[in-house]
Design a protein around this motif. Structure first.
Motif, PDB file in Angstrom:
ATOM      1  N   LEU A 170      -4.703  -4.554  -3.347  1.00 23.93           N
ATOM      2  CA  LEU A 170      -3.791  -3.654  -2.049  1.00 23.93           C
ATOM      3  C   LEU A 170      -2.263  -4.812  -3.074  1.00 23.93           C
ATOM      4  O   LEU A 170      -1.472  -4.290  -2.329  1.00 23.93           O
ATOM      5  CB  LEU A 170      -4.075  -3.715  -0.995  1.00 23.93           C
ATOM      6  CG  LEU A 170      -5.252  -2.794  -1.056  1.00 23.93           C
ATOM      7  CD1 LEU A 170      -5.011  -2.439   1.168  1.00 23.93           C
ATOM      8  CD2 LEU A 170      -5.128  -1.266  -1.117  1.00 23.93           C
ATOM      9  N   ASP A 171      -2.675  -5.959  -2.453  1.00 22.37           N
ATOM     10  CA  ASP A 171      -1.626  -6.867  -3.443  1.00 22.37           C
ATOM     11  C   ASP A 171      -0.606  -6.582  -4.814  1.00 22.37           C
ATOM     12  O   ASP A 171       0.429  -6.553  -4.639  1.00 22.37           O
ATOM     13  CB  ASP A 171      -1.252  -8.256  -2.870  1.00 22.37           C
ATOM     14  CG  ASP A 171      -0.075  -9.134  -3.153  1.00 22.37           C
ATOM     15  OD1 ASP A 171       0.074  -8.783  -2.324  1.00 22.37           O
ATOM     16  OD2 ASP A 171      -0.369 -10.633  -3.935  1.00 22.37           O
ATOM     17  N   GLY A 172      -1.784  -6.383  -5.733  1.00 26.67           N
ATOM     18  CA  GLY A 172      -1.496  -5.973  -6.709  1.00 26.67           C
ATOM     19  C   GLY A 172      -0.890  -4.657  -6.955  1.00 26.67           C
ATOM     20  O   GLY A 172       0.245  -4.279  -7.278  1.00 26.67           O
ATOM     21  N   ALA A 173      -1.198  -3.399  -6.120  1.00 24.53           N
ATOM     22  CA  ALA A 173      -0.736  -2.283  -6.637  1.00 24.53           C
ATOM     23  C   ALA A 173       0.397  -1.660  -5.098  1.00 24.53           C
ATOM     24  O   ALA A 173       1.159  -0.880  -5.402  1.00 24.53           O
ATOM     25  CB  ALA A 173      -2.448  -1.664  -5.494  1.00 24.53           C
ATOM     26  N   VAL A 182      -9.220   2.232  -0.377  1.00 22.82           N
ATOM     27  CA  VAL A 182      -9.399   0.813  -0.859  1.00 22.82           C
ATOM     28  C   VAL A 182      -8.963   0.038   0.398  1.00 22.82           C
ATOM     29  O   VAL A 182      -9.125  -0.662   1.061  1.00 22.82           O
ATOM     30  CB  VAL A 182      -8.867   0.472  -1.892  1.00 22.82           C
ATOM     31  CG1 VAL A 182      -8.474  -1.267  -2.220  1.00 22.82           C
ATOM     32  CG2 VAL A 182      -9.432   0.825  -3.550  1.00 22.82           C
ATOM     33  N   ALA A 183      -7.127   0.739   0.839  1.00 23.18           N
ATOM     34  CA  ALA A 183      -6.859   0.330   2.282  1.00 23.18           C
ATOM     35  C   ALA A 183      -7.866   0.310   3.458  1.00 23.18           C
ATOM     36  O   ALA A 183      -7.445  -0.125   4.316  1.00 23.18           O
ATOM     37  CB  ALA A 183      -5.791   0.546   2.277  1.00 23.18           C
ATOM     38  N   MET A 184      -8.819   1.111   3.017  1.00 20.43           N
ATOM     39  CA  MET A 184      -9.894   1.846   4.398  1.00 20.43           C
ATOM     40  C   MET A 184     -10.781   0.300   4.379  1.00 20.43           C
ATOM     41  O   MET A 184     -10.955   0.038   5.586  1.00 20.43           O
ATOM     42  CB  MET A 184     -10.530   2.703   4.085  1.00 20.43           C
ATOM     43  CG  MET A 184      -9.805   3.939   4.742  1.00 20.43           C
ATOM     44  SD  MET A 184     -10.523   5.647   4.189  1.00 20.43           S
ATOM     45  CE  MET A 184      -9.401   6.801   4.111  1.00 20.43           C
ATOM     46  N   ALA A 216       2.609   1.505  -2.174  1.00 15.82           N
ATOM     47  CA  ALA A 216       2.960   0.869  -1.069  1.00 15.82           C
ATOM     48  C   ALA A 216       3.543   1.351   0.452  1.00 15.82           C
ATOM     49  O   ALA A 216       2.731   1.868   0.974  1.00 15.82           O
ATOM     50  CB  ALA A 216       4.283   0.574  -0.654  1.00 15.82           C
ATOM     51  N   VAL A 217       3.455   2.772   0.245  1.00 11.93           N
ATOM     52  CA  VAL A 217       3.751   3.464   1.882  1.00 11.93           C
ATOM     53  C   VAL A 217       2.263   3.456   2.149  1.00 11.93           C
ATOM     54  O   VAL A 217       1.924   4.220   3.203  1.00 11.93           O
ATOM     55  CB  VAL A 217       4.620   5.010   1.300  1.00 11.93           C
ATOM     56  CG1 VAL A 217       4.705   5.197   2.239  1.00 11.93           C
ATOM     57  CG2 VAL A 217       6.030   4.252   0.177  1.00 11.93           C
ATOM     58  N   VAL A 218       1.759   4.792   1.044  1.00 16.10           N
ATOM     59  CA  VAL A 218      -0.002   5.119   1.260  1.00 16.10           C
ATOM     60  C   VAL A 218      -1.096   3.635   2.094  1.00 16.10           C
ATOM     61  O   VAL A 218      -1.297   4.290   2.932  1.00 16.10           O
ATOM     62  CB  VAL A 218      -0.725   5.431   0.046  1.00 16.10           C
ATOM     63  CG1 VAL A 218      -2.262   5.643   0.407  1.00 16.10           C
ATOM     64  CG2 VAL A 218      -0.578   6.787  -0.369  1.00 16.10           C
ATOM     65  N   ILE A 219      -0.340   2.655   1.703  1.00 13.35           N
ATOM     66  CA  ILE A 219      -1.114   1.186   1.980  1.00 13.35           C
ATOM     67  C   ILE A 219      -0.559   1.228   2.826  1.00 13.35           C
ATOM     68  O   ILE A 219      -1.311   0.863   4.283  1.00 13.35           O
ATOM     69  CB  ILE A 219      -0.915  -0.142   1.116  1.00 13.35           C
ATOM     70  CG1 ILE A 219      -2.222   0.184  -0.283  1.00 13.35           C
ATOM     71  CG2 ILE A 219      -1.249  -1.291   1.509  1.00 13.35           C
ATOM     72  CD1 ILE A 219      -0.949  -0.841  -1.282  1.00 13.35           C
ATOM     73  N   ASP A 220       0.771   1.370   3.458  1.00 10.22           N
ATOM     74  CA  ASP A 220       1.110   1.414   4.931  1.00 10.22           C
ATOM     75  C   ASP A 220       0.929   2.243   6.238  1.00 10.22           C
ATOM     76  O   ASP A 220       0.972   1.607   7.260  1.00 10.22           O
ATOM     77  CB  ASP A 220       2.954   1.401   5.024  1.00 10.22           C
ATOM     78  CG  ASP A 220       3.490  -0.044   4.259  1.00 10.22           C
ATOM     79  OD1 ASP A 220       2.323  -1.371   4.181  1.00 10.22           O
ATOM     80  OD2 ASP A 220       4.718  -0.286   3.584  1.00 10.22           O
TER      81      ASP A 220
END
Length: 542
Positions: A519-522, A505-507, A529-533
């Motif tokens: 992502l704000d909720g995830a 999803v972050a892609m 959080a680390v995956v998103i970053d």
């Protein structure tokens, strides 16, 4: 003592050490987002685990089992577990390892695993019979070993090794939750090795007491005997020892060979490499003898012969042709990548009557693919699509070769993958996942029909989650992951794939779009959080 008592005693240092140890990806599956972030979530993630344990709120999620093809049309299950559950599993088994290690027979026979930090040593294992001498070699392994491990019998083995009852109960409870049954160890996970080797220790002990000369690596055995009847007796002893532990020999892989035959098969790759080196050198030497003056001049230039030597041969004619050809001889030896290319072509072009035994063909193919991948040689590409269809058990090595070439030869790589997806009638989720993983590296070149197929797979319950996740990855990198698909899938994603899903999803994230809101909720979850970053940082670098 209860299983929870053992969990309650786990310390932060133990969980941090376990977190470090589980960073290695499952060796049968494509790399996952969880594998990339373990070192960066440390304190927050571990504190969350400890808090759940203290509140009696920790629950181990069932692992998802992914069928991975073996030779002879069978499969083995690779286990996909959450990072949290892998950490707990590792911490519990780590507490038992000192006892397990002392309980095992000596490394003279049990080469690996040793319940310590020793690494796999397959080469030493296979060559051990050669160093021991003897007339006959038995090669054997256990049928469906990891999925056959009975948890109650494992508990007895742990008790015999002196492991405390609370640790034993915690391990058994954890395994039953992971596997959803009273038997089986997660395959492809390093933590399982210590338990697996302990489970076979009664078999090892029985063989030692029978004075049988053997070596074990994982669930593979090699036995050396002086004569054929003794080999048959050793097989009988091994079979009976396994049956006493509710295990069976794999009859399809059982072999008795004279030591010389075993040695030749073991050295097949080395002998074949040397054979092709000499064959190619002689062919080049013959061609040079038949060359024109212009061809000889080019050969001299390519070989870097000095000007004086070329002047004496071509113009003054004070050097004989044989002497000139001798000076060129060192340049006739083919380069390693050229030899491997010819070996590969010989292997894939063989007629049915010339086919090699499966074990030799597999060893040669893997040898060639890995070296061609290291050299980033495109020479194998024309055959890869067909090999993906004909050799499902080699899909991982074929995919890794394609991944090594995708940046330099994207069109041919995509063509090979699309050929396999279009023409293979029966495709396991594991095979499809590896192919989609390759395609996601060159998404803009993937045909629209394949993208449409990926969309269907992503939202369909008839496919396994490994291929659905890789289909979503392809869609995200192609810019075709929309809100409807994402929200539909998000409600179903198992916990063991949440990290991969959030990374995908972050892609698709852009300022203020649906992905940014999701992502704000995830990001409330430490791992997510680390995956998103990580994905955001990668996007910025690109």
């Amino acid at each position: 003592m209860t299983a929870n008592a053992a969990l309650q005693r786990l310390t932060k240092d133990q969980l941090l050490a376990a977190l470090k140890n589980v960073q290695r990806s499952n060796d049968m599956l494509p790399p996952r987002e969880d594998d990339k972030v373990a070192g960066r979530i440390a304190n927050r993630f571990v504190d969350g685990i400890l808090a759940r344990i203290a509140a009696n709120d920790y629950v181990c999620a069932p692992a998802l089992l992914v069928p991975v093809p073996k030779r002879a049309f069978t499969t083995r299950p690779a286990a996909v577990a959450t990072l949290r559950d892998r950490i707990i599993y590792e911490a519990l088994v780590c507490a038992a390892r000192p006892k397990i290690s002392r309980h095992l027979i000596s490394s003279e026979s049990l080469i690996w695993p040793r319940a310590d930090e020793s690494l796999p040593s397959w080469n030493n294992f296979e060559r051990a019979p050669l160093e021991a001498g003897g007339g006959w070699v038995v090669s054997a392994d256990v049928a469906g070993f990891y999925e056959s491990v009975d948890h109650s019998r494992l508990d007895v083995a742990l008790a015999d090794a002196g492991v405390s009852s609370d640790i034993r109960q915690a391990i058994q409870t954890h395994l039953r939750s992971l596997m959803g049954a009273n038997r089986g160890l997660p395959q492809g996970v390093d933590t399982s090795d210590s338990l697996a080797t302990l489970y076979l220790s009664p078999v090892d002990s029985s063989l030692r007491r029978s004075d049988i000369r053997f070596w074990r690596h994982g669930d593979d055995y090699r036995i050396v005997t002086t004569d054929y009847p003794s080999a048959l007796q050793a097989i009988f002893e091994l079979e009976q020892a396994l049956r006493r532990n509710s295990l069976l020999l794999n009859s399809g892989k059982l072999k008795i060979e004279k030591l010389g035959q075993y040695s030749i098969a073991l050295q097949d790759v080395d002998l074949t490499t040397e054979k092709f080196r000499e064959k190619m050198r002689k062919a080049r030497e013959q061609a040079l003898h038949e060359s024109t003056g212009e061809e000889l001049a080019k050969a001299a230039e390519d070989a870097g012969l000095d000007d004086d030597m070329q002047w004496r041969f071509f113009y003054h004619q004070t050097m004989a042709k044989d002497e000139f050809l001798e000076a060129l001889a060192p340049s006739l030896t083919p380069k390693p990548v050229e030899i491997v290319t010819e070996m590969f072509k010989d292997l894939v072009d063989r007629r049915p009557k010339e086919k090699l035994p499966q074990n030799l063909a597999h060893a040669r193919l893997v040898f060639c693919l890995r070296r061609l991948a290291q050299a980033k040689s495109r020479d194998a590409l024309p055959w890869i699509g067909e090999l993906l269809i004909r050799r499902p058990d080699d899909t991982q090595d074929l995919a890794n070769y394609l991944l090594a070439l995708v940046d330099s030869e994207p069109d041919q790589v995509v063509r090979a993958c699309q050929f396999a997806l279009t023409n293979k009638k029966h495709l396991l989720d594991w095979e499809r996942a590896w192919i989609f993983r390759v395609l996601s590296r060159a998404p803009e070149r993937v045909h629209k029909a394949i993208i449409s197929t990926a969309q269907d797979i992503a939202v369909s319950d008839t496919y396994g989650w490994l291929s659905r996740i890789e289909a979503l990855r392809l869609l995200a990198r192609r810019g075709r992951l929309d809100k409807n698909i994402t929200l539909r899938v998000a409600r179903q994603v198992p916990e063991s794939f949440q990290g991969d899903f959030v990374g995908i999803v972050a892609m698709a994230e852009h300022a203020g779009n649906w992905a940014a809101f999701y992502l704000d909720g995830a990001k409330q979850d430490a791992l997510q959080a680390v995956v998103i970053d990580g994905v955001r940082a990668q996007r910025q670098r690109a």
